[in-house]
Design an enzyme around this catalytic site. Structure first.
Site, PDB file in Angstrom:
ATOM      1  N   MET A  36       0.873  -1.120  -0.131  1.00  0.00           N
ATOM      2  CA  MET A  36      -0.115   0.106  -0.108  1.00  0.00           C
ATOM      3  C   MET A  36       0.900   1.198  -0.013  1.00  0.00           C
ATOM      4  O   MET A  36       0.332   2.314   0.294  1.00  0.00           O
ATOM      5  CB  MET A  36      -1.121   0.003   1.198  1.00  0.00           C
ATOM      6  CG  MET A  36      -1.876  -1.187   1.194  1.00  0.00           C
ATOM      7  SD  MET A  36      -3.337  -0.804   2.197  1.00  0.00           S
ATOM      8  CE  MET A  36      -2.717  -0.819   3.842  1.00  0.00           C
ATOM      9  N   GLY A  37       2.243   1.233  -0.307  1.00  0.00           N
ATOM     10  CA  GLY A  37       2.931   2.226  -0.419  1.00  0.00           C
ATOM     11  C   GLY A  37       3.703   2.731   1.094  1.00  0.00           C
ATOM     12  O   GLY A  37       3.553   1.923   1.750  1.00  0.00           O
ATOM     13  N   HIS A  40       8.976   1.008   3.080  1.00  0.00           N
ATOM     14  CA  HIS A  40      10.025   0.964   4.189  1.00  0.00           C
ATOM     15  C   HIS A  40      10.702  -0.271   4.214  1.00  0.00           C
ATOM     16  O   HIS A  40      10.601  -1.320   3.060  1.00  0.00           O
ATOM     17  CB  HIS A  40       9.598   1.169   5.843  1.00  0.00           C
ATOM     18  CG  HIS A  40       8.594  -0.036   5.853  1.00  0.00           C
ATOM     19  ND1 HIS A  40       8.674  -1.223   5.904  1.00  0.00           N
ATOM     20  CD2 HIS A  40       7.263   0.216   6.149  1.00  0.00           C
ATOM     21  CE1 HIS A  40       7.179  -1.795   6.373  1.00  0.00           C
ATOM     22  NE2 HIS A  40       6.597  -0.816   6.397  1.00  0.00           N
ATOM     23  N   GLY A  42      10.822  -3.125   5.336  1.00  0.00           N
ATOM     24  CA  GLY A  42      10.014  -4.226   5.553  1.00  0.00           C
ATOM     25  C   GLY A  42       9.507  -4.433   4.082  1.00  0.00           C
ATOM     26  O   GLY A  42       9.770  -5.648   3.641  1.00  0.00           O
ATOM     27  N   HIS A  43       9.126  -3.671   3.384  1.00  0.00           N
ATOM     28  CA  HIS A  43       8.524  -3.774   1.999  1.00  0.00           C
ATOM     29  C   HIS A  43       9.741  -4.283   1.156  1.00  0.00           C
ATOM     30  O   HIS A  43       9.731  -4.924   0.291  1.00  0.00           O
ATOM     31  CB  HIS A  43       7.998  -2.523   1.428  1.00  0.00           C
ATOM     32  CG  HIS A  43       6.749  -2.094   2.042  1.00  0.00           C
ATOM     33  ND1 HIS A  43       6.793  -1.019   2.922  1.00  0.00           N
ATOM     34  CD2 HIS A  43       5.760  -2.559   2.242  1.00  0.00           C
ATOM     35  CE1 HIS A  43       5.736  -0.675   3.283  1.00  0.00           C
ATOM     36  NE2 HIS A  43       4.659  -1.629   2.766  1.00  0.00           N
ATOM     37  N   SER A 193       4.144   1.421   7.986  1.00  0.00           N
ATOM     38  CA  SER A 193       3.795   2.727   7.155  1.00  0.00           C
ATOM     39  C   SER A 193       2.988   3.426   7.982  1.00  0.00           C
ATOM     40  O   SER A 193       3.300   4.839   8.363  1.00  0.00           O
ATOM     41  CB  SER A 193       2.781   2.483   6.155  1.00  0.00           C
ATOM     42  OG  SER A 193       3.615   1.554   5.148  1.00  0.00           O
TER      43      SER A 193
END
Ligand code: AMP
Length: 294
Positions: A36-37, A40, A42-43, A193
């Site tokens: 979902m943008g 960070h 983690g993504h 996020s």
């Protein structure tokens, strides 16, 4: 397959039609990282794993309206498209799919994917009615549009990962679902996020979540096997920090059925509200004997 390749060009795609064509033209195996943008580490850990394991890396950025309940943070969900795209370019992403909501949900859209059973009904399913229906539906849509060979999800959203694995298996979707570990800040706070919402004071109180998890890990290492004592201790730690507890669960790692005794690998799952921000975190409580096996 050439996992280390860094493409010179990253394409940004906003329509289903264009994504379909790009998928048809994609070389080799395709990896998908749904997000979902406000990206960070983690993504980015998911993107790196996709880069290492697939020829074409697709990242979707879509703040999925159907997984937010009334009164949740859909309208203020943090966004920074320019920064996200720069980060994804640096990671060698090939395709970024960032559709407007009407591409995923045309005006007459009214078909939903619902995952049943304790895996979806408890915990987040109970506290956020309709949440997993929204998640399952968007993931099914994304799998259909992107047709990935592999899709990467974080253990940060442990229940979501299990819901998606279940959905993929039950519907026989030809996608390998891969779960990857939680990435944390140096002080233990799970990256999210939503951490962007936290004031300085809230951020320090939010550390009670990872602290409660670490305390539980320690007590299991020391021989505690009574799940209700683990739950009570975690609750005390969260209460002492003045965060509002939504749930504290000790559950079978695979089925998410609540446990009374930790006699198998168990997840300790927490959801709590720090001011207006709702945070979730979890850890795997391993029995020492299992932890020592190769
Ligand atoms: P989100 O953008 O919050 O929907 O998350 C997109 C994906 O990134 C999901 O699979 C999450 O589980 C994963 N993710 C989010 N935070 C973390 C984290 N701290 N560590 C690992 N994966 C994460």
């Amino acid at each position: 397959m050439s996992g280390a390749r860094r493409p010179t060009h990253m394409r940004t795609i906003t329509t289903v039609a264009e994504m379909t064509t790009a998928r048809d033209a994609a070389a080799g195996t395709v990896g998908l990282v749904p997000t979902m943008g406000l990206l960070h580490e983690g993504h980015l850990s998911l993107v790196r794993r996709a880069r290492a394991g697939c020829d074409t890396v697709t990242v979707s950025i879509f703040v999925n309206p159907t997984q937010f309940g009334p009164g949740e943070d859909l309208d203020r969900y943090p966004r920074d498209e320019k920064r996200d795209l720069a980060l994804l370019r640096d990671e060698g992403t090939n395709l970024v799919f960032m559709p407007p909501p009407e591409e995923i949900y045309p005006p007459d859209f009214d078909d939903w994917v619902e995952v049943g059973g304790p895996i979806a009904e408890r915990l987040e399913g109970e506290h956020r009615p309709g949440h997993f229906r929204g998640v399952a539906t968007v993931v099914a849509r994304l799998f259909r549009i992107v047709r990935p060979d592999r899709a990467y999800f974080g253990e940060k959203d442990a229940q979501q990962l299990r819901v998606i694995s279940r959905l993929t298996a039950d519907l026989g979707l030809p996608v390998e679902v891969i779960g990857l570990p939680i990435v944390r800040e140096p002080d233990g706070l799970a990256m999210s996020s939503r951490n962007a919402y936290l004031s300085t004071d809230e951020r320090s109180r939010a550390l009670s979540l990872s602290r409660a998890l670490a305390e539980a890990e320690q007590s299991v290492r020391e021989g505690e096997r009574d799940a209700s004592r683990i739950r009570a201790a975690a609750r005390r730690t969260l209460d002492a920090a003045g965060v509002g507890v939504d749930y504290v669960s000790v559950a079978d790692e695979k089925t998410l059925a609540e446990l009374e005794t930790i006699d198998r690998p168990a997840l300790l799952l927490l959801a709590a509200r720090v001011g207006a921000t709702r945070l979730i975190d979890n850890t795997l409580l391993r029995l020492p004997r299992i932890a020592r096996s190769p």
